[in-house]
Write an enzyme that holds these catalytic residues in place. Sequence first.
Site, PDB file in Angstrom:
ATOM      1  N   LYS A  46       0.902  -1.096  -0.028  1.00 47.41           N
ATOM      2  CA  LYS A  46      -0.230   0.451   0.263  1.00 47.41           C
ATOM      3  C   LYS A  46       1.008   1.179   0.044  1.00 47.41           C
ATOM      4  CE  LYS A  46      -4.511  -1.602   1.083  1.00 47.41           C
ATOM      5  NZ  LYS A  46      -5.881  -1.011   1.995  1.00 47.41           N
ATOM      6  N   LYS A  49      -5.789  -9.557  -6.795  1.00 52.30           N
ATOM      7  CA  LYS A  49      -6.612  -9.083  -5.604  1.00 52.30           C
ATOM      8  C   LYS A  49      -7.879  -8.588  -6.542  1.00 52.30           C
ATOM      9  CE  LYS A  49      -7.194  -7.550  -1.907  1.00 52.30           C
ATOM     10  NZ  LYS A  49      -7.258  -7.292  -1.128  1.00 52.30           N
ATOM     11  N   LYS A  93     -11.552  -2.974  -3.667  1.00 51.82           N
ATOM     12  CA  LYS A  93     -11.712  -1.801  -3.860  1.00 51.82           C
ATOM     13  C   LYS A  93     -11.010  -1.071  -4.707  1.00 51.82           C
ATOM     14  CE  LYS A  93     -13.377  -2.883   0.775  1.00 51.82           C
ATOM     15  NZ  LYS A  93     -12.749  -2.668   2.061  1.00 51.82           N
TER      16      LYS A  93
HETATM   17  N1  AQP Z   1     -10.394 -10.353  -3.339  1.00 53.77           N
HETATM   18  C1  AQP Z   1     -10.828 -10.900  -1.921  1.00 53.77           C
HETATM   19  N2  AQP Z   1     -10.471 -12.096  -1.810  1.00 53.77           N
HETATM   20  C2  AQP Z   1     -11.578 -12.560  -0.274  1.00 53.77           C
HETATM   21  N3  AQP Z   1     -11.759 -11.824   0.621  1.00 53.77           N
HETATM   22  C3  AQP Z   1     -11.054 -10.525   0.823  1.00 53.77           C
HETATM   23  N4  AQP Z   1     -11.153  -9.971   1.876  1.00 53.77           N
HETATM   24  C4  AQP Z   1     -10.997  -9.153   0.703  1.00 53.77           C
HETATM   25  N5  AQP Z   1     -10.954  -8.768  -0.689  1.00 53.77           N
HETATM   26  C5  AQP Z   1     -10.687 -10.221  -0.494  1.00 53.77           C
HETATM   27  C6  AQP Z   1     -12.132  -9.812   2.404  1.00 53.77           C
HETATM   28  O1  AQP Z   1     -12.840  -9.103   3.056  1.00 53.77           O
HETATM   29  C7  AQP Z   1     -12.331  -8.352   4.277  1.00 53.77           C
HETATM   30  C8  AQP Z   1     -12.386  -7.089   4.676  1.00 53.77           C
HETATM   31  O2  AQP Z   1     -11.676  -6.050   3.441  1.00 53.77           O
HETATM   32  P1  AQP Z   1     -11.480  -4.731   4.017  1.00 53.77           P
HETATM   33  O3  AQP Z   1     -12.412  -4.123   3.472  1.00 53.77           O
HETATM   34  O4  AQP Z   1     -11.338  -4.555   4.932  1.00 53.77           O
HETATM   35  O5  AQP Z   1      -9.917  -4.864   3.720  1.00 53.77           O
HETATM   36  P2  AQP Z   1      -8.973  -4.663   2.206  1.00 53.77           P
HETATM   37  O6  AQP Z   1      -8.493  -6.914   2.077  1.00 53.77           O
HETATM   38  O7  AQP Z   1      -8.091  -4.294   2.419  1.00 53.77           O
HETATM   39  O8  AQP Z   1     -10.079  -4.949   1.450  1.00 53.77           O
HETATM   40  P3  AQP Z   1      -9.943  -3.961  -0.569  1.00 53.77           P
HETATM   41  O9  AQP Z   1     -11.290  -4.185  -1.663  1.00 53.77           O
HETATM   42  O10 AQP Z   1      -8.720  -5.231  -0.992  1.00 53.77           O
HETATM   43  O11 AQP Z   1      -9.957  -3.003   0.082  1.00 53.77           O
HETATM   44  P4  AQP Z   1      -8.515  -2.522  -0.497  1.00 53.77           P
HETATM   45  O12 AQP Z   1      -8.663  -1.782  -1.949  1.00 53.77           O
HETATM   46  O13 AQP Z   1      -9.368  -0.907  -0.536  1.00 53.77           O
HETATM   47  O14 AQP Z   1      -7.730  -2.423  -0.314  1.00 53.77           O
HETATM   48  C9  AQP Z   1     -11.180  -8.909   5.336  1.00 53.77           C
HETATM   49  O15 AQP Z   1     -11.875 -10.307   5.441  1.00 53.77           O
HETATM   50  C10 AQP Z   1     -10.831  -9.140   3.842  1.00 53.77           C
HETATM   51  O16 AQP Z   1      -9.393 -10.370   4.051  1.00 53.77           O
END
Ligand code: AQP
Length: 344
Positions: A115, A207, A210
């Site tokens: 990040k 992955k 969001k």
């Molecule tokens: N692609 C994924 N596959 C499976 N599990 C996922 N999680 C996130 N992306 C995937 C799981 O969702 C939960 C909440 O995630 P989060 O919003 O707290 O954080 P994150 O992992 O940072 O989500 P994003 O979508 O990847 O956000 P950005 O783009 O902002 O970094 C967690 O249990 C996570 O494992």
Amino acid sequence: MAHFKPRVFSGVQPTGNLHLGNYLGAITKFVALQETHECIYCVVDLHAITVPQNPKELRASIREVTAAFLAAGIDAKKHIVFNQSQVAEHAELAWVLNCVARLGWLNRMTQFKEKAGKDRENVSVGLYDYPVLMAADILVYRATHVPVGEDQKQHLELARDIAQKFNLDYGEEIDALGHGEAFFPLPEPLIQGPATRVMSLRDGTKKMSKSDTSDNSRINLSDDAEAIAQKIRKAKTDPEPLPSEIEGLAQRPEADNLVGIFAALDNRTKADVLRTFGGGNFSTFKSALIDLTVARLAPIGAAMTELKRDQAYIDGVLAEGAARARAIAQETMKSVKDIVGFVR
Ligand code: AQP
């Protein structure tokens, strides 16, 4: 560790569109665990501000994630649903744990490296400290089980290390105050099933996220049937037919991802999905995947839209959940203060 009551904690960041990865990796597991465990589910807004947020959008996102929890089937009466910033004990315990965690441990966190990228000197201190706050989120409820996606595995290991070091550093006080051999449980990650890491629809090696600039890379929980169908039709594939055996998915990340999504949505294994679709072309498989995805997600999207109309109701759920969470967290903090040697 036998004296700890089984308790589930997990959180989701209010940082934009919730997607199929969040749903399959986390939220469906949250729903299933309600049957067997006492559960605490948190909209982690303190985590969200580790990167810049627009305040208006953040408020909307907190309500959106809450609506998604409820629409997906989380029972906020039986279990606890709230947003993190309403329970000050998360930040309070994080400070104590900052003084337990070691710099070298945090320096190994791969999510921070990803990040922060090349702009390391300019990211917030909060982004670096994110995993310690996450440990505090879990440990303030002395939670024993944490359902998460694969990407959170390293942070969970760190939470266990922090809990263990606290237990060891303060072992004498913990024992003297009658807490047995350990005050914090070592929280267990629950990472199972065919969709613990859902990948981007545009690139099977990235992955689903969001923050991906391409909306076509993910299926949002708020997407309607037409948007879901379009994104799946456009999803990247390869020219080969689907394999009949699971070994045939190796080196085929896009095929592997779509089969994994199908399996998770239909509560089957990937091998079982390949028994049905192996040897066939992607267009037949994609049509079935569209029908299945729409059948699973469209009712959730519709329920979210309905719930979001009643902001007062959502805010009421969060306030009530926060009061119940606070009661547990305050008990933990009283003991932590006694253990550490603060006067209260
Ligand atoms: N692609 C994924 N596959 C499976 N599990 C996922 N999680 C996130 N992306 C995937 C799981 O969702 C939960 C909440 O995630 P989060 O919003 O707290 O954080 P994150 O992992 O940072 O989500 P994003 O979508 O990847 O956000 P950005 O783009 O902002 O970094 C967690 O249990 C996570 O494992």
